[in-house]
Enzyme design. Sequence first.
Site, PDB file in Angstrom:
ATOM      1  N   ASP A  91       1.719   5.631  -3.879  1.00 36.74           N
ATOM      2  CA  ASP A  91       1.825   7.030  -4.303  1.00 36.74           C
ATOM      3  C   ASP A  91       2.937   7.773  -3.570  1.00 36.74           C
ATOM      4  O   ASP A  91       3.481   8.759  -4.074  1.00 36.74           O
ATOM      5  CB  ASP A  91       0.487   7.749  -4.087  1.00 36.74           C
ATOM      6  CG  ASP A  91      -0.013   7.613  -2.658  1.00 36.74           C
ATOM      7  OD1 ASP A  91      -0.078   6.467  -2.165  1.00 36.74           O
ATOM      8  OD2 ASP A  91      -0.332   8.649  -2.044  1.00 36.74           O
ATOM      9  N   SER A 101       1.018 -28.371  48.284  1.00 33.55           N
ATOM     10  CA  SER A 101       0.205 -28.247  47.059  1.00 33.55           C
ATOM     11  C   SER A 101      -0.256 -26.802  46.858  1.00 33.55           C
ATOM     12  O   SER A 101      -1.433 -26.493  47.019  1.00 33.55           O
ATOM     13  CB  SER A 101      -0.986 -29.216  47.069  1.00 33.55           C
ATOM     14  OG  SER A 101      -1.676 -29.198  48.286  1.00 33.55           O
ATOM     15  N   LYS A 161       0.001 -29.813  58.845  1.00 29.86           N
ATOM     16  CA  LYS A 161      -0.638 -30.828  57.985  1.00 29.86           C
ATOM     17  C   LYS A 161      -0.252 -32.242  58.412  1.00 29.86           C
ATOM     18  O   LYS A 161      -1.118 -33.103  58.614  1.00 29.86           O
ATOM     19  CB  LYS A 161      -0.234 -30.599  56.514  1.00 29.86           C
ATOM     20  CG  LYS A 161      -0.601 -29.238  55.965  1.00 29.86           C
ATOM     21  CD  LYS A 161      -0.215 -29.099  54.514  1.00 29.86           C
ATOM     22  CE  LYS A 161       1.275 -29.232  54.281  1.00 29.86           C
ATOM     23  NZ  LYS A 161       2.074 -28.187  54.964  1.00 29.86           N
ATOM     24  N   SER A 162       1.044 -32.489  58.516  1.00 34.32           N
ATOM     25  CA  SER A 162       1.510 -33.840  58.849  1.00 34.32           C
ATOM     26  C   SER A 162       1.092 -34.239  60.256  1.00 34.32           C
ATOM     27  O   SER A 162       0.714 -35.393  60.510  1.00 34.32           O
ATOM     28  CB  SER A 162       3.037 -33.916  58.711  1.00 34.32           C
ATOM     29  OG  SER A 162       3.422 -33.707  57.366  1.00 34.32           O
ATOM     30  N   LEU A 172       0.549 -24.047  54.306  1.00 34.66           N
ATOM     31  CA  LEU A 172       1.954 -23.672  54.295  1.00 34.66           C
ATOM     32  C   LEU A 172       2.811 -24.681  55.060  1.00 34.66           C
ATOM     33  O   LEU A 172       2.316 -25.439  55.902  1.00 34.66           O
ATOM     34  CB  LEU A 172       2.122 -22.285  54.920  1.00 34.66           C
ATOM     35  CG  LEU A 172       1.504 -21.105  54.152  1.00 34.66           C
ATOM     36  CD1 LEU A 172       1.562 -19.850  55.014  1.00 34.66           C
ATOM     37  CD2 LEU A 172       2.213 -20.893  52.824  1.00 34.66           C
ATOM     38  N   SER A 173       4.097 -24.650  54.778  1.00 35.92           N
ATOM     39  CA  SER A 173       5.034 -25.464  55.544  1.00 35.92           C
ATOM     40  C   SER A 173       4.985 -25.033  57.007  1.00 35.92           C
ATOM     41  O   SER A 173       5.045 -23.846  57.322  1.00 35.92           O
ATOM     42  CB  SER A 173       6.456 -25.276  54.989  1.00 35.92           C
ATOM     43  OG  SER A 173       7.393 -25.994  55.760  1.00 35.92           O
ATOM     44  N   GLY A 174       4.823 -26.014  57.906  1.00 37.43           N
ATOM     45  CA  GLY A 174       4.737 -25.694  59.321  1.00 37.43           C
ATOM     46  C   GLY A 174       3.333 -25.426  59.812  1.00 37.43           C
ATOM     47  O   GLY A 174       3.130 -25.119  60.994  1.00 37.43           O
ATOM     48  N   ASN A 186       0.812  -1.212   0.000  1.00 40.28           N
ATOM     49  CA  ASN A 186       0.000   0.000   0.000  1.00 40.28           C
ATOM     50  C   ASN A 186       0.855   1.277   0.000  1.00 40.28           C
ATOM     51  O   ASN A 186       2.055   1.236   0.242  1.00 40.28           O
ATOM     52  CB  ASN A 186      -0.920  -0.014   1.225  1.00 40.28           C
ATOM     53  CG  ASN A 186      -2.017   1.012   1.152  1.00 40.28           C
ATOM     54  OD1 ASN A 186      -2.456   1.378   0.057  1.00 40.28           O
ATOM     55  ND2 ASN A 186      -2.452   1.497   2.295  1.00 40.28           N
ATOM     56  N   LYS A 187       0.191   2.404  -0.289  1.00 40.25           N
ATOM     57  CA  LYS A 187       0.786   3.751  -0.291  1.00 40.25           C
ATOM     58  C   LYS A 187       1.851   3.895  -1.370  1.00 40.25           C
ATOM     59  O   LYS A 187       2.873   4.583  -1.185  1.00 40.25           O
ATOM     60  CB  LYS A 187       1.367   4.088   1.087  1.00 40.25           C
ATOM     61  CG  LYS A 187       0.346   4.013   2.213  1.00 40.25           C
ATOM     62  CD  LYS A 187       0.921   4.431   3.550  1.00 40.25           C
ATOM     63  CE  LYS A 187      -0.133   4.335   4.651  1.00 40.25           C
ATOM     64  NZ  LYS A 187       0.379   4.733   5.974  1.00 40.25           N
TER      65      LYS A 187
END
Length: 511
Positions: free
Chosen positions: A48, A420, A352-353, A347-349, A45-46
Amino acid sequence: MAVGAAFADVAVILVDVSNGIQVQTRRHTRICAFMGIKHVILVVNKMDLVDYDKHIFAEITREFKMLCSEFDFISVYTLPASATVGDNITTASSNTPWYTGSSLLEYLETIQIADMHGQDGFLMPVQRICRPDRNFRGIQGEIALGKIAVGDEIVILPAGESSRVAQILVTDSKQSSAAAGQPVTICLEDEVDVSRGCVLAKNYQPETANLFSATIIWTDNDKLVAGRSYQLKCGTSLLPAKILKVKYKIDINDGKHLEAEFIHKNEIAVVDIILPSKIVFDVFSHCKSIGGFILIDRITHMTSACGIIEHGLRRSSNVFWQETEINREFRSSQKGQTPFTLWFTGLSGSGKSTLANALEVRLVSMNKHTMILDGDNVRQGLNNDLGFTETERVENIRRIAEVSKLMNDAGLIVLTAFISPYRQDRDNSRTIIGQDYIEVYVSTSLEECEKRDVKGLYRKARNNEIPNFTGISSAYEEPKNPDIVIDTEQFSVEQSVDMILTYLQQSGYNL
């Protein structure tokens, strides 16, 4: 650009003659090739602005055709134009006597784009089953390839059953035949098993598999990580899908193959995808309707990627599920319990366990059969080949979910204790394990977890001795709707165990 190209037969690529071929030109051309377009038109294009210099036009044409040589285009057409003046847009221009080709409009009206692949066969993805009353059963969809006529024998895939066409309706009008592009209702002579997602075929053999290689354009703001799960929509099929592996990403500017752990927005990559069940597909260049797909985020429902199927992977058709005489129900009855997985996350600590151990002691005292999967223990055996990058964490959780499911199938109650950290991975675990997945969020605060720091991990993370440590240098995504929330700052271990057991009993588990 990619979505538009997926529905197009011809691409018109516009360049400014003053600038020539740009990075954007290369990117758009590559996307057109990726999405299966076989005919491209370069409009310079262009003109011109450069006094209609044919030598500048010839140089841009040469460069563009060199770019297109690496793609499988059927035709590449270039023409000079000036949109402002109207040169070579609808009619030939006297300003370019050296150009003897067609105007843009004339070329678009006369280009031949018919693809004869599969024209001898017939293919129709099933969109819905129409049953207005007990005497009528119509299979509805849009014909993707070929023609169909009353009396033709067709095959229903993936099951492989066959029948003959008894009636064809286009809207509410009976027809003796129908062709590609028409929405139809097909009635069969036999009462065969067919539903949405199936494919009707005649003299055409697409692939059937649950594992394939694909090229995708990633459109999500969040990066792609191997192991994550999405919804895949291919044709009329919609089912869960997991990206097993990122093989490599493709440099969108020069086509080079680059190693990559993550894929970011607007990048192109080749990946392996696995599904829970087989679907019918073909390579995109043969049939767009069952060769292209999108991946949908399972939480936000945003389109995460669009892609094309390259080929099925052989192992998907060589591996079969082996049914056994002794099943989950028998093992569960034998042990006198309902198997389930309690998924402790936090979180760790956070505790959970500790909670998992205390709960297991209580369950064993109730004569229940259990197994604890603890994060540190599992990483010393099953997952000792995995580190702590995001990709490896995703795989770590996936393996645990699969093991938990197997143990549930053995009739065991499983207690998992893993940080997780990613919400999507926990949702994927829920999908793998099924309805007996119970998420326990141990919501102990970061400050309290750091105070405990039994293993000294937070101290090391603060000193930059441990990279990718959750809560410090790596994010933890809190569960949005956990089944149980336990804050060990407020409740003792005994109280927490009582809360969990109460929840299980109220939920109908056989304890």
